[in-house]
Design a protein around this motif. Sequence first.
Motif, PDB file in Angstrom:
ATOM      1  N   THR A   1       0.849  -1.195   0.000  1.00 53.09           N
ATOM      2  CA  THR A   1       0.000   0.000   0.000  1.00 53.09           C
ATOM      3  C   THR A   1       0.888   1.250   0.000  1.00 53.09           C
ATOM      4  OG1 THR A   1      -0.216  -0.116   2.407  1.00 53.09           O
ATOM      5  CG2 THR A   1      -1.982  -1.105   1.102  1.00 53.09           C
TER       6      THR A   1
ATOM      7  N   SER B   1      -4.283   7.744   0.706  1.00 54.78           N
ATOM      8  CA  SER B   1      -4.330   6.862   1.874  1.00 54.78           C
ATOM      9  C   SER B   1      -5.767   6.696   2.349  1.00 54.78           C
ATOM     10  CB  SER B   1      -3.431   7.387   3.000  1.00 54.78           C
ATOM     11  OG  SER B   1      -3.824   8.684   3.379  1.00 54.78           O
ATOM     12  N   ALA B   2      -6.609   7.693   2.083  1.00 57.25           N
ATOM     13  CA  ALA B   2      -8.026   7.604   2.453  1.00 57.25           C
ATOM     14  C   ALA B   2      -8.716   6.484   1.673  1.00 57.25           C
ATOM     15  CB  ALA B   2      -8.724   8.939   2.209  1.00 57.25           C
ATOM     16  N   THR B   3      -8.342   6.306   0.415  1.00 49.72           N
ATOM     17  CA  THR B   3      -8.915   5.219  -0.396  1.00 49.72           C
ATOM     18  C   THR B   3      -8.527   3.869   0.183  1.00 49.72           C
ATOM     19  OG1 THR B   3      -8.945   6.547  -2.417  1.00 49.72           O
ATOM     20  CG2 THR B   3      -8.949   4.160  -2.697  1.00 49.72           C
ATOM     21  N   ILE B   4      -7.252   3.724   0.522  1.00 46.38           N
ATOM     22  CA  ILE B   4      -6.770   2.472   1.111  1.00 46.38           C
ATOM     23  C   ILE B   4      -7.486   2.216   2.437  1.00 46.38           C
ATOM     24  CG2 ILE B   4      -4.758   1.237   2.019  1.00 46.38           C
ATOM     25  CD1 ILE B   4      -4.704   1.662  -1.054  1.00 46.38           C
ATOM     26  N   ASP B   5      -7.649   3.263   3.227  1.00 39.62           N
ATOM     27  CA  ASP B   5      -8.331   3.140   4.523  1.00 39.62           C
ATOM     28  C   ASP B   5      -9.786   2.716   4.332  1.00 39.62           C
ATOM     29  OD1 ASP B   5      -8.262   3.478   7.440  1.00 39.62           O
ATOM     30  OD2 ASP B   5      -9.655   5.143   7.067  1.00 39.62           O
ATOM     31  N   ARG B   6     -10.465   3.304   3.335  1.00 35.91           N
ATOM     32  CA  ARG B   6     -11.865   2.939   3.054  1.00 35.91           C
ATOM     33  C   ARG B   6     -11.954   1.462   2.708  1.00 35.91           C
ATOM     34  NH1 ARG B   6     -15.707   6.403   2.567  1.00 35.91           N
ATOM     35  NH2 ARG B   6     -16.879   5.213   1.046  1.00 35.91           N
TER      36      ARG B   6
ATOM     37  N   LYS C   1      -9.830  -0.946   3.577  1.00 40.67           N
ATOM     38  CA  LYS C   1      -9.528  -1.745   4.772  1.00 40.67           C
ATOM     39  C   LYS C   1     -10.760  -1.881   5.660  1.00 40.67           C
ATOM     40  CE  LYS C   1      -4.579  -0.905   5.123  1.00 40.67           C
ATOM     41  NZ  LYS C   1      -3.509  -0.216   5.860  1.00 40.67           N
ATOM     42  N   LYS C   2     -11.575  -0.812   5.680  1.00 41.82           N
ATOM     43  CA  LYS C   2     -12.780  -0.801   6.510  1.00 41.82           C
ATOM     44  C   LYS C   2     -13.995  -1.390   5.785  1.00 41.82           C
ATOM     45  CE  LYS C   2     -11.291   3.108   9.284  1.00 41.82           C
ATOM     46  NZ  LYS C   2     -11.474   4.540   9.564  1.00 41.82           N
TER      47      LYS C   2
END
Length: 73
Positions: free
Chosen positions: A19, A30-35, A37-38
């Motif tokens: 990532t 990083s917000a896309t990756i976080d979304r 992951k959640k």
Amino acid sequence: MLISYEPFWKTLKKKNITTYTLINKYHISSATIDRMKKGNGISTMKIDDFCKILKCEVSDIIEYSEETTSPNN
């Protein structure tokens, strides 16, 4: 959840891409990756971006599975 990003994480591992690389080399937020992951939604444009970056099919990014229904529904 009906849409899963499990194939995405497997594809990253298979292609040996982190990532960190997506964020810093390909400018994926990083917000896309976080979304992801959640388990939250992302745009089809992002799915398209991932397919181009990873040289893969949509099915290597997301999968759909039918929700289990209870007898009371």
